[in-house]
Design a protein around this motif. Sequence first.
Motif, PDB file in Angstrom:
ATOM      1  N   ALA A  88       0.844  -1.188   0.000  1.00  0.00           N
ATOM      2  CA  ALA A  88       0.000   0.000   0.000  1.00  0.00           C
ATOM      3  C   ALA A  88       0.881   1.241   0.000  1.00  0.00           C
ATOM      4  O   ALA A  88       2.075   1.174   0.285  1.00  0.00           O
ATOM      5  CB  ALA A  88      -0.901  -0.021   1.224  1.00  0.00           C
TER       6      ALA A  88
ATOM      7  N   PRO B 189     -14.348   4.549   2.914  1.00  0.00           N
ATOM      8  CA  PRO B 189     -13.030   4.095   3.398  1.00  0.00           C
ATOM      9  C   PRO B 189     -13.127   3.616   4.844  1.00  0.00           C
ATOM     10  O   PRO B 189     -13.772   4.268   5.668  1.00  0.00           O
ATOM     11  CB  PRO B 189     -12.165   5.353   3.286  1.00  0.00           C
ATOM     12  CG  PRO B 189     -12.822   6.166   2.225  1.00  0.00           C
ATOM     13  CD  PRO B 189     -14.297   5.891   2.336  1.00  0.00           C
TER      14      PRO B 189
ATOM     15  N   THR C 232      -7.621  -0.277  10.341  1.00  0.00           N
ATOM     16  CA  THR C 232      -7.217  -1.508   9.670  1.00  0.00           C
ATOM     17  C   THR C 232      -8.061  -2.685  10.152  1.00  0.00           C
ATOM     18  O   THR C 232      -8.311  -2.823  11.346  1.00  0.00           O
ATOM     19  CB  THR C 232      -5.735  -1.774   9.967  1.00  0.00           C
ATOM     20  OG1 THR C 232      -5.002  -0.659   9.471  1.00  0.00           O
ATOM     21  CG2 THR C 232      -5.249  -3.027   9.287  1.00  0.00           C
TER      22      THR C 232
ATOM     23  N   ASP D 141     -10.556  -5.561  -2.225  1.00  0.00           N
ATOM     24  CA  ASP D 141      -9.936  -4.579  -1.326  1.00  0.00           C
ATOM     25  C   ASP D 141      -9.382  -3.485  -2.239  1.00  0.00           C
ATOM     26  O   ASP D 141      -8.541  -3.754  -3.091  1.00  0.00           O
ATOM     27  CB  ASP D 141      -8.821  -5.265  -0.528  1.00  0.00           C
ATOM     28  CG  ASP D 141      -8.042  -4.304   0.356  1.00  0.00           C
ATOM     29  OD1 ASP D 141      -8.491  -3.158   0.523  1.00  0.00           O
ATOM     30  OD2 ASP D 141      -6.991  -4.722   0.884  1.00  0.00           O
ATOM     31  N   VAL D 142      -9.878  -2.266  -2.065  1.00  0.00           N
ATOM     32  CA  VAL D 142      -9.491  -1.186  -2.972  1.00  0.00           C
ATOM     33  C   VAL D 142      -8.667  -0.167  -2.203  1.00  0.00           C
ATOM     34  O   VAL D 142      -9.134   0.383  -1.206  1.00  0.00           O
ATOM     35  CB  VAL D 142     -10.733  -0.511  -3.582  1.00  0.00           C
ATOM     36  CG1 VAL D 142     -10.316   0.496  -4.641  1.00  0.00           C
ATOM     37  CG2 VAL D 142     -11.667  -1.549  -4.176  1.00  0.00           C
ATOM     38  N   ASP D 143      -7.449   0.048  -2.637  1.00  0.00           N
ATOM     39  CA  ASP D 143      -6.604   1.001  -1.905  1.00  0.00           C
ATOM     40  C   ASP D 143      -6.912   2.426  -2.380  1.00  0.00           C
ATOM     41  O   ASP D 143      -7.631   2.625  -3.359  1.00  0.00           O
ATOM     42  CB  ASP D 143      -5.127   0.629  -2.034  1.00  0.00           C
ATOM     43  CG  ASP D 143      -4.557   0.917  -3.405  1.00  0.00           C
ATOM     44  OD1 ASP D 143      -5.201   1.612  -4.199  1.00  0.00           O
ATOM     45  OD2 ASP D 143      -3.458   0.427  -3.683  1.00  0.00           O
ATOM     46  N   PRO D 144      -6.418   3.422  -1.632  1.00  0.00           N
ATOM     47  CA  PRO D 144      -6.796   4.805  -1.971  1.00  0.00           C
ATOM     48  C   PRO D 144      -6.438   5.189  -3.398  1.00  0.00           C
ATOM     49  O   PRO D 144      -7.050   6.084  -3.976  1.00  0.00           O
ATOM     50  CB  PRO D 144      -6.002   5.636  -0.957  1.00  0.00           C
ATOM     51  CG  PRO D 144      -5.762   4.724   0.186  1.00  0.00           C
ATOM     52  CD  PRO D 144      -5.609   3.356  -0.404  1.00  0.00           C
TER      53      PRO D 144
ATOM     54  N   GLU E 154      -7.597  -2.361  -7.144  1.00  0.00           N
ATOM     55  CA  GLU E 154      -8.455  -3.322  -6.456  1.00  0.00           C
ATOM     56  C   GLU E 154      -7.801  -4.697  -6.477  1.00  0.00           C
ATOM     57  O   GLU E 154      -7.186  -5.088  -7.467  1.00  0.00           O
ATOM     58  CB  GLU E 154      -9.847  -3.355  -7.091  1.00  0.00           C
ATOM     59  CG  GLU E 154      -9.849  -3.629  -8.583  1.00  0.00           C
ATOM     60  CD  GLU E 154     -11.249  -3.783  -9.137  1.00  0.00           C
ATOM     61  OE1 GLU E 154     -12.177  -3.204  -8.545  1.00  0.00           O
ATOM     62  OE2 GLU E 154     -11.421  -4.486 -10.145  1.00  0.00           O
TER      63      GLU E 154
ATOM     64  N   ILE F 248      -7.071  -5.315   5.598  1.00  0.00           N
ATOM     65  CA  ILE F 248      -7.625  -4.203   4.821  1.00  0.00           C
ATOM     66  C   ILE F 248      -7.193  -2.934   5.528  1.00  0.00           C
ATOM     67  O   ILE F 248      -7.623  -2.646   6.644  1.00  0.00           O
ATOM     68  CB  ILE F 248      -9.156  -4.311   4.708  1.00  0.00           C
ATOM     69  CG1 ILE F 248      -9.503  -5.591   3.929  1.00  0.00           C
ATOM     70  CG2 ILE F 248      -9.732  -3.089   3.999  1.00  0.00           C
ATOM     71  CD1 ILE F 248     -10.977  -5.884   3.842  1.00  0.00           C
TER      72      ILE F 248
ATOM     73  N   ASN G 228      -8.631   2.172   2.982  1.00  0.00           N
ATOM     74  CA  ASN G 228      -9.070   1.376   1.838  1.00  0.00           C
ATOM     75  C   ASN G 228     -10.591   1.244   1.871  1.00  0.00           C
ATOM     76  O   ASN G 228     -11.224   1.431   2.901  1.00  0.00           O
ATOM     77  CB  ASN G 228      -8.451  -0.023   1.892  1.00  0.00           C
ATOM     78  CG  ASN G 228      -6.978  -0.002   1.545  1.00  0.00           C
ATOM     79  OD1 ASN G 228      -6.348   1.056   1.552  1.00  0.00           O
ATOM     80  ND2 ASN G 228      -6.439  -1.157   1.245  1.00  0.00           N
ATOM     81  N   THR G 229     -11.141   0.894   0.732  1.00  0.00           N
ATOM     82  CA  THR G 229     -12.575   0.629   0.709  1.00  0.00           C
ATOM     83  C   THR G 229     -12.789  -0.837   0.367  1.00  0.00           C
ATOM     84  O   THR G 229     -11.905  -1.503  -0.163  1.00  0.00           O
ATOM     85  CB  THR G 229     -13.294   1.489  -0.333  1.00  0.00           C
ATOM     86  OG1 THR G 229     -12.723   1.219  -1.614  1.00  0.00           O
ATOM     87  CG2 THR G 229     -13.153   2.965  -0.027  1.00  0.00           C
TER      88      THR G 229
END
Lengths: 283, 923
Positions: free
Chosen positions: A164, B453, B457, B485-488, B492, B528, B532-533
Amino acid sequence: MSAAATGYRPSATLPIGAEIRRQAARRRTQLALGFMVLLPLIVLLAFEFGGGEDDAESDQFASLVDLATSGGLNFALFSIFVSASFLLVVVVALFCGDTVASEASWGSLRYLLAVPVPRARLLAVKLIVALLYSLVALLTLVGTALLVGTVRYGWHPLGSTIAAEIPAGEGLLRLLGIVGYLAVVMLVVAGLAFLLSVLTDAALGAVGGAVLLWILSGILDQIEALGAIRNVLPTHYSEAWLGLLSTPMQTDDLVKGTIGAVCYATLFWGLAFWRFTRKDITS
Amino acid sequence: MPLPARLRRALPRLSRRRVLASSAVLALVAGLVGWAAWPERAAWTTTDQRLTVLSGPGGDQPIDLDTRFYLPRDISGRVPAVLLAHGFGGSKDSVADDAESLAERGYAVLTWSARGFGRSGGQIHLDHPDYEVRDAQRLLDWLAARPEVQTDAAGDPRVGVLGGSYGGALALLLAAQDTRVDAIVPMITWNDLGRAFLPQSADVATSGVFKKGWAGLFFGSGAGPAERALAPGAEPVPPAGGDPACGRFAADVCAAYLSMATTGIPDARTLQVLRRSSPAPVLNRIKAPTLLVQGAVDTLFPLSEADANARGIAAAGTPVRVAWFTGGHDGGLGPQSDQDRSRFLTAQWLDHYVKGSGPAPATSFTYSRVAGFSALDRGLVTNGYSDPTYPGLGGTGRTDITVAGPAQPIANPPNGNPGALSSLPGVGERLTTLLGGVAGDIPGQFATFESAPVDRTVEVVGAPTVRLRAASPTGTATLFVKLYDVDPAGTETLSAGLVAPVRLTGLPATIEAARPVTVTLPAIVRRIGAGNTVRIVVSASDQAFLTPAQPTTYTVAVEPAVTLPTVVGTPIANPQVIWRYVLAGLLLTLAVGMVTVLLVRRRRARRLDHPVADEDAGTPLVVRNLRKAYDDGFVAVEEISFSVERGQVVGLLGPNGAGKTTTLRVLMGLTMPTAGEALVFGHRLVPGAPILSRVGALVEGPGFLPHLSGYENLRAYWRATGRPWADARFDEALEIAGLGQSVHRRTRNYSHGMRQRLAIAQAMLGMPELLVLDEPTDGLDPPQIAEMRRVLRQYATDGRAVLVSSHLLAEVEQTCTHAVVVNKGRIVAAGPVEDIVGESPSVQLDVSDVPAATKVLSGLGVRSVTPDGGTGLIVDMNGTPRTELVASLVRAGVGVDRVVPRRRLEDAFLALVGDNSRGSGDR
């Protein structure tokens, strides 16, 4: 009662400042440091004006290139990435391999020894100053890259596709960690170049020899048939700093790499001191 | 030149030390390489054997099994055994590594190719209790009969059963069928084959969606002719059962596959075949302690299979332990740390329950989570965690998140093409690719429901659940629910490529009328990150599954609440941590070593500073019996002794190679003497001796930093001495150098003479009490030479002394008060120049009449008259003035062509060293 001339103290000979000045006046030093400033600028210009061809490389670390323009931290990271395997090696080998051998080839070494600068002190001062210049080169490279990258691409989190995004503040710490580890890895080059510098009067031989051996180690490291032997090659853990990019950080290889580098550097420097304090100076 | 001689010159000279050092290094390197590369002697022996056992429903059908029996080499008494089964498509060879490592641990290991595989006979019955399982029972009989194998009772061997996938199910089924089994370790295997191939993630009774990708791979790997039919010279064997579609499969298994793959809906016979091959119905009969190892990157037999096995076995009161690792049918063996952990757990399990050694293993649950990327092998790195008890797929805690999104229409593509991609069955062991995400959805075929979001965690360990509503004009829908899991940054990731297939029937045509069903997503291990969303995607297609052929448009909606099971495990200590202690120890050792070396050096340096010979304390230089032999055996200085007193200018005179420079090098501490000593003011000269600070030197030519000017060079030199600036007396030195404004030019551009003068000036910096100059007038022009003589003579006043080496006679004669003549490494004469020259210089005359002149001169009271050539005479004047000599000759009528003062030192020199210096060598 001391036998020496008034004002002479062995521990005051060849002060570190004096050696820094000796080296600073050299065109070689100025060029090497100048190039450290220039490289990020060249990379920046290449990004600005270069064509945007998109090679889909399978290598995970191709992502470092894609991310290079995403912020100052990533630009600095990219600059480190492209220079770590060769350019930095050459620069460190130059500073450490040239320092004693060039004095020998100019003939000024014997006059330093006749001052007399104790041989161990001479080597120690030379080594410290060479390492100092190497560190300055590394920091100059990273600092310049960080500066121009931030000015051009802004201050953004450190991104990588293997983990990340890392917030900018922590990213800066990671970057410093990477620089620190690189500095430790370069100790092997420094040790090797310094040893060769003591063994030969040809400055070019010491620098080239160290770079050659480093490359040789890198090639051997590619041969998987060598098995466990590869683990003791000095280059084996040279890219372990990439582990600092994942979250949480992967430090196991860094630790092993540090052990290896410290061992090699100690061995090489030990040999250099052992040899230099015993050899006949014939140049 | 003969080659050997040439070779000898080209190579470094062999000295005893060099030979010793190189041999030691060579031996060390060879030893290390040998140690690393030497093949270890196997600690076991193997016996390959074809065993014919009676098996089948009636226990009367002979079957030929290809076996290999591993026996530890050094055993005393009987050893416990392990029955090691292979995976689907493998053979006894594919488990050789595991067998060897178990044999090393002291187990007798029996591996075999299951029927239908390798070189064994028979057909594939998919772990049928009457076939494969009974085969294994017969192998237990065989083990019990082995004299090396430990038994619990007659015919009951002490045995553990180990296997992965196909072999894992066999272990479960065998343990259920045969109570002689003492422990089992089934890995990445199934609980219910029907559910594995027809998974249904919704809580409805409808059969699931056919997992066509994996099923095809499975079936394909059993479709070819048997290996024994491929052996050279073998008769072509017709497909078993005569059906080319069935390959080595038994007819009922083949028929089940063909029916299921055609329609995607299993018929009763198919279900019966699959159920027969599943441990699910017989778990309550398993009494052998069971270690279940399941992979988290496995779209074939996901974690839920092991979960079902664990629950079923535990319900019967049998000890069960569950371990997850990052790997599986998609992920392969996983990272090294996970492999090590699985191996450790297996060994611990077998050691306790089979061998009877070691404490009872805990029943804690262990799992691993991807922690990052290893830079070296470019593989994934995982961190291991443990939790005291196995929490199942529901986690020990839960985090509820809310996803949002309207009901969306999605299209089912005809024949599933184009279809979404989630995993790549059979590509195998591409762990990184899978975790990096190959997943992709086809526009128009999927609906998205996304959360805000997450604010902190979430450590997801288990199977998330969502509630799904769907409407379909045909009343049925085949859907695939996925959690991304989609990071900022918008990337995905579909964890491990796992999807939840759902087949719903009896659906309304409109979404408003649809009733929600709970969909249990595949169990995952994922962190997660905050920010993240979570994105729930409902897709109509997936390439790994069989979807309806007819194009249809469904409408789907996901209820806002999504449940994420969580476990906060205790990190398992990383064995690599040991290296940190090694590093700390290393650094500490180095620090201590460095301090020790410094202390020792300091003590030694203090010793250097004490005079060794008080009687010489006032003498600038005393050289006693100095000898220098180089490593290669060349003796540069045989034996030299002389001294330089205050006020003297001593010339060290000798032909090239006489040993002058070597002597001076020793005086500068550049070279260690082999024997003898040099004392400066009573202090022994060794490299770095502080007394050298009272010596100024020019040895073997100037040495300057080419990039600095002459002035800067002098300053740099003085800075290196660390002495006060005032002591340097720059002005005097610069005056001696006499370089004028050129002193500010870089020395790189200097002429030889300029450098020489600068070097002399440098030697005089600080006005040292002893000045040692090697060929000081080299490169100087005559006026400068004359000036230099004056300077040196003047320098030696005030109690200072100068030692000058030269091969030029005139220079020594005119500059020095004393001379030391060396030749071939030895002193041939020493003393005041006048003594060597003689008090009476001689004169060389060319005269017109030699006999007359001889007569005249003899009358003048000279010491000697010697004829020299045809018209020459050499006259030793003995104090007679030259004017008188010439006047007398002229008065006697003898013509004088030439009168040349004759250098006596030259005579002395030539007499001393011989006319030529050939053979003296290069010293």
